[in-house]
Design a protein around this motif. Sequence first.
Motif, PDB file in Angstrom:
ATOM      1  N   PHE A 142      20.086  37.734  55.521  1.00 49.72           N
ATOM      2  CA  PHE A 142      20.974  37.683  54.359  1.00 49.72           C
ATOM      3  C   PHE A 142      21.623  39.055  54.132  1.00 49.72           C
ATOM      4  O   PHE A 142      20.948  40.026  53.822  1.00 49.72           O
ATOM      5  N   TYR A 187      23.825  41.734  52.034  1.00 49.80           N
ATOM      6  CA  TYR A 187      24.220  42.027  50.661  1.00 49.80           C
ATOM      7  C   TYR A 187      25.737  42.152  50.646  1.00 49.80           C
ATOM      8  O   TYR A 187      26.319  42.781  51.540  1.00 49.80           O
ATOM      9  N   GLU A 218      19.821  32.851  43.643  1.00 46.59           N
ATOM     10  CA  GLU A 218      18.575  32.357  44.232  1.00 46.59           C
ATOM     11  C   GLU A 218      18.580  30.836  44.401  1.00 46.59           C
ATOM     12  O   GLU A 218      18.103  30.305  45.412  1.00 46.59           O
ATOM     13  N   VAL A 256      20.513  30.050  47.477  1.00 49.98           N
ATOM     14  CA  VAL A 256      19.774  30.478  48.667  1.00 49.98           C
ATOM     15  C   VAL A 256      18.724  29.445  49.033  1.00 49.98           C
ATOM     16  O   VAL A 256      18.559  29.082  50.212  1.00 49.98           O
ATOM     17  N   ILE A 271      12.671  35.415  57.134  1.00 46.72           N
ATOM     18  CA  ILE A 271      13.923  35.820  56.516  1.00 46.72           C
ATOM     19  C   ILE A 271      13.969  37.345  56.509  1.00 46.72           C
ATOM     20  O   ILE A 271      12.971  38.018  56.264  1.00 46.72           O
ATOM     21  N   THR A 302      16.089  40.143  54.603  1.00 47.08           N
ATOM     22  CA  THR A 302      16.994  40.231  53.455  1.00 47.08           C
ATOM     23  C   THR A 302      17.200  41.686  53.058  1.00 47.08           C
ATOM     24  O   THR A 302      16.280  42.500  53.127  1.00 47.08           O
ATOM     25  N   ASP A 303      18.411  41.987  52.634  1.00 43.34           N
ATOM     26  CA  ASP A 303      18.682  43.318  52.102  1.00 43.34           C
ATOM     27  C   ASP A 303      17.699  43.618  50.976  1.00 43.34           C
ATOM     28  O   ASP A 303      17.423  42.767  50.126  1.00 43.34           O
ATOM     29  N   TYR A 314      18.190  42.638  47.137  1.00 38.67           N
ATOM     30  CA  TYR A 314      18.048  41.300  46.557  1.00 38.67           C
ATOM     31  C   TYR A 314      16.713  41.213  45.809  1.00 38.67           C
ATOM     32  O   TYR A 314      15.712  41.812  46.230  1.00 38.67           O
ATOM     33  N   PRO A 358      13.691  37.675  47.496  1.00 35.94           N
ATOM     34  CA  PRO A 358      13.140  37.380  48.826  1.00 35.94           C
ATOM     35  C   PRO A 358      11.673  36.988  48.850  1.00 35.94           C
ATOM     36  O   PRO A 358      11.286  36.078  49.601  1.00 35.94           O
ATOM     37  N   HIS A 371       8.541  37.724  55.195  1.00 37.96           N
ATOM     38  CA  HIS A 371       9.686  38.350  54.527  1.00 37.96           C
ATOM     39  C   HIS A 371       9.848  39.763  55.083  1.00 37.96           C
ATOM     40  O   HIS A 371       8.946  40.591  54.970  1.00 37.96           O
ATOM     41  N   SER A 380      12.089  43.082  54.746  1.00 42.67           N
ATOM     42  CA  SER A 380      13.034  43.774  53.864  1.00 42.67           C
ATOM     43  C   SER A 380      13.884  44.720  54.707  1.00 42.67           C
ATOM     44  O   SER A 380      13.356  45.569  55.431  1.00 42.67           O
TER      45      SER A 380
END
Length: 478
Positions: free
Chosen positions: A9, A11, A94, A97, A114, A116-117, A120, A123, A134, A136
Amino acid sequence: MSNVHAVLFMYPFQGHIIPAYNLAKKLAAKGVLATLVCTHGCYARIIKAHNGHDPFAHNVHSIRLALVSDGLPQDFDRSLNHLEFEESLLNKMEFHVEKLMEDLQRKGPPISCIITDTFYVWPDRIAKKFGIPHVSFWTEPAMVFSIYYHWDLIIKNGHYPFTGDEGELINYIPGAPALKLTDLPSYLQERDVTTLTHKSIFQAFQSARAADWIVSNTVEELDKQTIEKLQIQSGIPFCSVGPLLQPKGEVGTSMWAESDCRSWLDSKPKNSVLYVSFGSHAHVSKAQIHEMAMGLLHSKWPFIWVLRPDVVASDVQDLLPDGFEEKSKDQGLVVEWVSQVDVLSHSSVGGFLTHCGWNSILESLWLGVPMLAFPLLTDQYTNCRLIVQQWGVAMSLGHISRSSNNLRSTLVLRQEIALTITEFMNMDGQEGKRLRCNIGSVRDVMKKAVMNGGSSQNNLEGFIDYLKGIELSHFSSE
């Protein structure tokens, strides 16, 4: 092709899109199926900037693009109405998502993780709901991550909100040197810490604390002590895979139409042009734009100045002083946007007056262009500390004062701008020689990191082995 399927994902800000897209390409090149997720609003802007063409469609790897709503209409002016945009990312996105993840799971292949930035806020909840790891994705230096991660220490020591002596040193952030208030990210310098932005960042780092891995667009050797301390403090692997740069000449993912400056640059002597850009997000007062314009003019050095239409605000027109373009027509070129990598790699460019965004710093270092540091917002103050004091690859432009409502509070006047540019651009001067020597050393470290056997290359392969391990354990349990 492995069975690993990573959903990444992005940003929806230019400075975050570039490294995320380049991470997806690196993963795909190693056999990972990468689904790259962009918001509808962001994707529409990118398509418009490319005259209706989809730059993501040009990638040669197996990257799939998916779109998700940020909770706002596509034609909503996110620059002019930033608070509403931020509120939507915090509270509305969210839901969309979750629906997208359900759709991707249904269509297959199964999602392995996932990515994710870090900014967010949702996550950890999404990862838990779908029972997947997850990751990051941090797009800034490790020192900035450590400062935010240790927000509790800043509160405990009475420095948030900062009400004491502004000259007092902050010397308790693990892995970081002693810092001044003005070395902190701008949001931690504010007197009003009750804003939506503060709430959003705080929640984002609460989510990041639950991550299984942190992947970062930095180079291990440049951030080594901070990374080592972070891993001990957090217990989370911190994996540096940078620099994640757009290759020269490759179709980019710009949110503004790019001007072609090659013929103008070709007409200038080697190392004679100052490239000026305040990045894709930070705002500058109109008064500072006027001082910068006259400072550039009075310096008499050739310049290319990237001046976004919304650099003051998207509803503010006539940014430049009256008569400036006529007076500077033989000296400089003002454009709305360019391919920064293409400009910085041109032999006529000898320096970069930069807002100290991390992508800009990495590109400048990679291409061996010294910097004139003019931080404006968020991590740029800390980045400035790194490049000026620790690595010695940049000069400062103007006294750096406390951030006020996330705007540079002290106007830097035209006389100082002109004099500093003249000193900075003098290739034969003591300062110019020092900067160029130091930048060569840092560049060598970066180049080595991405070669076979280098730290970034090894870290990327270790991360992919981790993802493959997830898949093996998944299949063995079925």
